[in-house]
Design a protein around this motif. Structure first.
Motif, PDB file in Angstrom:
ATOM      1  N   GLN A   1     -10.415   1.460   3.635  1.00  0.00           N
ATOM      2  CA  GLN A   1      -9.970   0.432   3.012  1.00  0.00           C
ATOM      3  C   GLN A   1     -10.315  -0.909   3.370  1.00  0.00           C
ATOM      4  O   GLN A   1     -10.427  -2.044   2.694  1.00  0.00           O
ATOM      5  N   GLU A   2     -10.713  -0.754   4.718  1.00  0.00           N
ATOM      6  CA  GLU A   2     -10.819  -2.332   5.355  1.00  0.00           C
ATOM      7  C   GLU A   2     -12.385  -2.448   5.728  1.00  0.00           C
ATOM      8  O   GLU A   2     -13.119  -3.448   5.960  1.00  0.00           O
TER       9      GLU A   2
ATOM     10  N   THR B   1     -13.687  -1.615  -1.189  1.00  0.00           N
ATOM     11  CA  THR B   1     -12.308  -0.981  -1.005  1.00  0.00           C
ATOM     12  C   THR B   1     -12.202   0.578  -1.611  1.00  0.00           C
ATOM     13  O   THR B   1     -12.649   0.516  -2.728  1.00  0.00           O
TER      14      THR B   1
ATOM     15  N   ILE C   1     -10.488   4.010  -2.705  1.00  0.00           N
ATOM     16  CA  ILE C   1      -9.232   4.680  -2.968  1.00  0.00           C
ATOM     17  C   ILE C   1      -9.473   6.210  -3.171  1.00  0.00           C
ATOM     18  O   ILE C   1     -10.354   6.407  -4.094  1.00  0.00           O
TER      19      ILE C   1
ATOM     20  N   LYS D   1     -13.745  -6.045  -2.577  1.00  0.00           N
ATOM     21  CA  LYS D   1     -12.675  -6.492  -1.675  1.00  0.00           C
ATOM     22  C   LYS D   1     -11.654  -7.684  -2.386  1.00  0.00           C
ATOM     23  O   LYS D   1     -10.532  -7.824  -1.946  1.00  0.00           O
TER      24      LYS D   1
ATOM     25  N   GLU E   1      -6.035  -4.383  -7.174  1.00  0.00           N
ATOM     26  CA  GLU E   1      -5.663  -2.999  -7.735  1.00  0.00           C
ATOM     27  C   GLU E   1      -6.706  -2.974  -9.005  1.00  0.00           C
ATOM     28  O   GLU E   1      -7.478  -3.843  -9.570  1.00  0.00           O
TER      29      GLU E   1
ATOM     30  N   SER F   1      -4.259   1.206  -6.255  1.00  0.00           N
ATOM     31  CA  SER F   1      -4.668   0.196  -5.188  1.00  0.00           C
ATOM     32  C   SER F   1      -4.498   0.803  -3.932  1.00  0.00           C
ATOM     33  O   SER F   1      -4.374   2.041  -3.696  1.00  0.00           O
ATOM     34  N   THR F   2      -4.759   0.348  -2.853  1.00  0.00           N
ATOM     35  CA  THR F   2      -4.677   0.630  -1.578  1.00  0.00           C
ATOM     36  C   THR F   2      -3.246   1.126  -1.226  1.00  0.00           C
ATOM     37  O   THR F   2      -3.001   2.141  -0.314  1.00  0.00           O
ATOM     38  N   LYS F   3      -2.332   0.572  -1.770  1.00  0.00           N
ATOM     39  CA  LYS F   3      -0.978   1.311  -1.558  1.00  0.00           C
ATOM     40  C   LYS F   3      -0.877   2.824  -2.354  1.00  0.00           C
ATOM     41  O   LYS F   3       0.334   3.448  -2.049  1.00  0.00           O
TER      42      LYS F   3
ATOM     43  N   ASN G   1      -3.064   4.929  -1.867  1.00  0.00           N
ATOM     44  CA  ASN G   1      -3.233   5.899  -0.569  1.00  0.00           C
ATOM     45  C   ASN G   1      -2.044   5.952   0.185  1.00  0.00           C
ATOM     46  O   ASN G   1      -1.779   7.203   0.600  1.00  0.00           O
TER      47      ASN G   1
ATOM     48  N   SER H   1       1.273  -1.625   4.513  1.00  0.00           N
ATOM     49  CA  SER H   1      -0.295  -1.292   4.652  1.00  0.00           C
ATOM     50  C   SER H   1      -0.824  -0.321   5.286  1.00  0.00           C
ATOM     51  O   SER H   1       0.125   0.300   6.328  1.00  0.00           O
TER      52      SER H   1
END
Length: 343
Positions: free
Chosen positions: A133-134, A139, A141, A171, A175, A199-201, A203, A283
């Protein structure tokens, strides 16, 4: 070590002893996986696309593009691929200790995985997700994070695998949408199931379900009979945490009462990560910091929102297991996803 490249059918056939049953490591949604040995002695794992698989060339191409450019100790390394004779095979580094689900859900194998090793695995998974993710160029998923997609090397170091369903976006995007929902039932966050938004959320949510499975040694597909009715894994975890009965949630085979504080913290983190609103979830970096620093203050989790129930009964039958990977089409507007690479 040989760099990622295209292998011939002849090379892979020889390495796997003609795809012999003795060399078969398992069977997944993509197809069978075989162990092989190259002429230089390097051991490999060969994932072979099955004709009956719900996945296809798109997932094969996606995994080659993404995995070949990702380098991290907690991600499985891909060595190459084979498209000879209209086959679609992926060639990976071989990891001798199989997948995490083998140790979580097999009563004999559970005895080899104590709580200290569990914590090591949990932290390794969070580091792999944080990199995706970072620290990758885009990014990424994963979209199919589960116990069977976490492999273990000779030192029991976890490595996230199976990027066929993964998606990458810029980046600057918070979403994205998908026109088809494909993920393992039980690990799917509400916003993904209802609106096709990930989104990253997403994951973070899937990781929390995996975390609960690691601690309990039970599959997310199991219902728990309680005085409050039959509860799924998330509800059951919340009720025990709320009542201060954290050790009752822990897999008894771990037998590590000295780690009750660590367990309570992991349980609370998992429950924070399954909040229905993605904005209310931490996060993956915050998750990692909370795991490592036991003095970090944490929020009080909300009661999990129930939006699905597994089949009744303590064990899945074969039909249920086969239907865990599901596809919901036409539930949202179709969206064309642009394929991008990652560093």
């Amino acid at each position: 070590m040989r760099k990622e490249s295209e292998y011939t059918w002849t090379e892979i056939e020889a390495a796997t002893n003609c795809f012999s049953i003795e060399n078969k490591l398992g069977q997944g949604g993509y197809g069978p996986v075989y162990k092989g040995v190259l002429p230089d002695g390097q051991e490999i794992a060969v994932k072979k696309l099955s004709e009956t698989s719900t996945q296809g060339f798109g997932e094969f191409k996606n995994e080659v593009i993404l995995t070949a450019k990702l380098q991290h100790v907690n991600l499985v390394g891909i060595l190459g691929y084979c498209t000879d004779k209209e086959e679609h095979m992926l060639i990976y580094e071989y990891l001798k200790n199989r997948s995490l689900d083998y140790y979580l859900f097999d009563r004999c194998s559970q005895l080899t995985l104590n709580w200290k090793k569990q914590v090591h695995i949990i932290e390794g998974i969070t580091q792999g997700l944080f990199y995706l993710q970072e620290y990758s160029r885009f990014t990424i998923i994963h979209r199919d994070l589960r116990a069977s997609n976490v492999l273990l090397d000779e030192n029991m170091k976890p490595k996230i695998s199976d990027f066929g369903m993964a998606r990458a976006f810029a980046k600057s995007n918070l979403e994205s949408n998908t026109g088809k929902i494909v993920e393992t039932f039980g690990y799917v966050p509400p916003e993904y199931l209802e609106m096709g938004i990930y989104s990253t959320k997403s994951n973070v949510y899937s990781f929390s379900v995996l975390l609960l499975e690691i601690m309990s040694g039970k599959k997310v597909s199991i219902l728990y009979a309680t005085e409050n009715g039959k509860l799924n894994l998330l509800e059951y975890a919340y009720e025990l945490w709320k009542d201060g009965k954290n050790m009752e949630f822990m897999d008894p085979s771990l037998d590590d009462t000295d780690s009750s504080c660590k367990l309570k913290r992991c349980l609370q983190i998992a429950l924070l990560c399954v909040h229905k609103n993605p904005d209310d979830r931490p996060s993956i970096l915050e998750v990692f910091l909370m795991l490592k620093n036991e003095t970090t203050d944490m929020m009080i989790p909300n009661k999990p929102t129930v939006f699905w129930k597994p089949n009744d009964g303590n064990q899945q039958n074969d039909a249920t297991a086969q239907s865990e990977n599901f596809i919901l089409s036409n539930s949202i507007n179709n969206v064309t996803l642009t394929e991008v690479g990652a560093r």
